[in-house]
Design an enzyme around this catalytic site. Sequence first.
Site, PDB file in Angstrom:
ATOM      1  N   GLU A  74       0.770  -1.223   0.173  1.00  0.00           N
ATOM      2  CA  GLU A  74      -0.111   0.112   0.014  1.00  0.00           C
ATOM      3  C   GLU A  74       1.018   1.363   0.137  1.00  0.00           C
ATOM      4  OE1 GLU A  74      -1.508   3.087   2.808  1.00  0.00           O
ATOM      5  OE2 GLU A  74      -2.066   1.143   3.867  1.00  0.00           O
TER       6      GLU A  74
ATOM      7  N   GLU B  11      10.440   1.446   1.709  1.00  0.00           N
ATOM      8  CA  GLU B  11       9.084   1.362   2.182  1.00  0.00           C
ATOM      9  C   GLU B  11       8.844   0.153   3.327  1.00  0.00           C
ATOM     10  OE1 GLU B  11       6.879   3.771   2.150  1.00  0.00           O
ATOM     11  OE2 GLU B  11       8.220   5.043   0.874  1.00  0.00           O
TER      12      GLU B  11
END
Length: 834
Positions: A222, A297
């Site tokens: 995401e 990330e």
Amino acid sequence: TPEKKPSSRESLAASIESSYHAATSAPSSNPPHRQKQTPARADGKLDTHAMERVALLRTSGRRLLQRCGRPRPLVPAASSSAPRRRLTSSSSAASSSSSSSSRGGSSRLLAAAAPLHLHAAGRYWPLTAPGLARRLSVPAVSTSPSPVPSDTDDVHEYAAKLGFEKVSEQVIDECKSAAVLYKHKKTGAEVMSVANDDENKVFGIVFRTPPKNSTGIPHILEHSVLCGSRKYPLKEPFVELLKGSLHTFLNAFTYPDRTCYPVASTNTKDFYNLVDVYLDAVFFPKCVEDFQTFQQEGWHYELNSPEEEISYKGVVFNEMKGVYSQPDNIMGRVSQQALSPDNTYGVDCGGDPNDIPKLTFEEFKEFHSKFYHPSNARIWFYGDDDTKERLRILSEYLDLFEASAARNESKVMPQKLFKEPVRIAEKYPAGQEGDLKKKYMVCTNWLLSEEPLDVETELALGFLDHLLLGTPASPLRRILLESGLGEAIVGGGVEDELLQPQFSIGLKGVSEDNIEKVEELVMQILKNLAEEGFAPEAVEASMNTIEFSLRENNTGSFPRGLSLMLRSMGKWIYDMDPFEPLKYEQPLQQLKARIAEKGSKAVFSPLIEKYILNNVHRVTVEMQPDPEKASRDEAAEKEILKQVKSSMTQEDLAELARATKELKDKQETPDPPEALKAVPSLSLQDIPKKPIHVPIEVGEINGVKVLQHDLFTNDVVYSEVVFDMGSMKKEHLQLLPLFCQSLLEMGTKDMDFVQLNQLIGRKTGGISVYPLTSSIKGKEDPLTRVVVRGKAMSTRVEDLFHLMNCLLQDVQFTEQQRFKQFVSQSKARMEVQN
């Protein structure tokens, strides 16, 4: 294509992966603490989600989608099912303050039903798909608005030409909308097109993404898909997008079993720009080709020089380290996983810091390839834009794909109900200050059903939840707090955003020797309520409060279309009817008729008995403070990293140091001008020259200034009475929140606080009292106000102002024990926030 020779970065990745598994394959001297599951006593309880994740959602990364769900009376806290949120903008941040995401079932139907003085709650979740290389080679396609062919006036005819077939069409009177469910014939993607006159247009694309482990793939993905795409090859296109957008919402949510990407804007061109950026991001992200995005990330080893120690770094890894340090978050996670140990809810979609470093780049890419596919997508459009243009934009993306098996592979299987209750004891990191023996937490949780519930049962459970916990006067909430066994409520009551509804309730700030007493009290309260029923005044107040909010449909700064999307998705994502959660009128009238005919006891007592008292799928979670846990966990992590380093050669270490520097250099290097030009933005010509006019009439009553706004509000009157508290001493400002709470929860000279809250619920849409403080530029003294806010139907305005006057003039500051409860609750909230 010819086999490529691995790059130095790929070789390093393989070396790191083998080093990690070598370091973690042997038993550790400090193995991670595992929760024990043992059968409970006959009166044992279970726990599901701890409170709302108001804090977790907006701050700790829990995609706390603005939960316009069923009323929440609880202190903001973490829920294991809360969505994790990534982006933050001025509008989305503001919306998150009301703890959000509509729920499924009763909560979905009661999505807008939170009175002003109540709280709401939320959750988080993951998926996979094939043909990635082929998809990434597709040339960029323009999706800017283009003229719709003039020879097709019929929308369905036009949809058929674009490859969509109509599945169902319904008028949703409750939200004054016409809704059509389409299916893309080539891929199977489903599209809900909701048309109305709301200028705040909403788009959302949702993928079912159930994880199989706690490496956090859905959460990391995401984050990562928003780091550049095929058409928008910037490091963070959304940061640039914010600079030239009029969006009213821009965010992303990770649920335990799905991932949502919603946007909203009142400007049509801006809206379509946002839609295009989101579609390109989810279907053609750069991250599946870029190992460094995965490192940034997700996780990576960081080593500045071969002589230093290796450390873990990564946005999600760091975020989840914070989440796992908060007791309420730990409670929510343990509860949810214990309730559903055999399906996807038994793992953490957000990622366990102990498991995140086990995730490989190949697994990451495969997950995206498998699940981020049109065949696995549910797409939502809402608002006053052209319904044909919506389908045209979608077709240009969807037509690039072939059908896949993702829809079947992503199905969430239900958890089978237990044969006997379960008890779990889990330690949480606690500071040394205070009496540790009084810092226990206990929460009892139930999984309510193995099969989906019918709409009326879901709605009835939502009403029951409000009766039990929805206001300070609700018996389960009130009696637990008045018992003195704990400082604050934990557990979110009914949670029905996931496949199976759950119920949880407990206390924090409990003494070790009171753990069993809390469980026994919960069961006794519920047993008494099943036997005696609820006071007619309480039932009337709950009915009025919820029905008022449903009809009002006021989601504040949170886009109404997004609230409806999240509500609908609670059914749609499980292949059930997406229209059902949007249509509350019939089940509401049926429920009211049943109560009128048989009495409330005949309606609610069987629910308490069947789904709670006689339900053995019960998990009781006991959280034990451990001042040494944080240091043990840190030592265990350092030991793993030490073994990783010892398994590397000098060449490996040098390469890792070089890769660390390369990643930092990339992060610090700005995007080139040509990449920045790819991001769409609005020009001055696209922005209305005149601001929206809000009518205002300034008057005066007995020397008090009165502002009136003549607006269409569905016959609801909204009122705010603001008091200047500037004369207060600065040292007393910190007492204002307690003062405001006392006004609502102390009672008056004629009514105790239970009667007062019931009367407010019966006569109005809610009254709240809260402090407002702010610094003033150029001045030393702050601005200090107390705001009394209320709402009621126009026919009840006299009742509204009478009750406001009672709060202000007749309050009795005599209940010292209740005030002590307020202080304990405030202290518990501060401890969570810190």
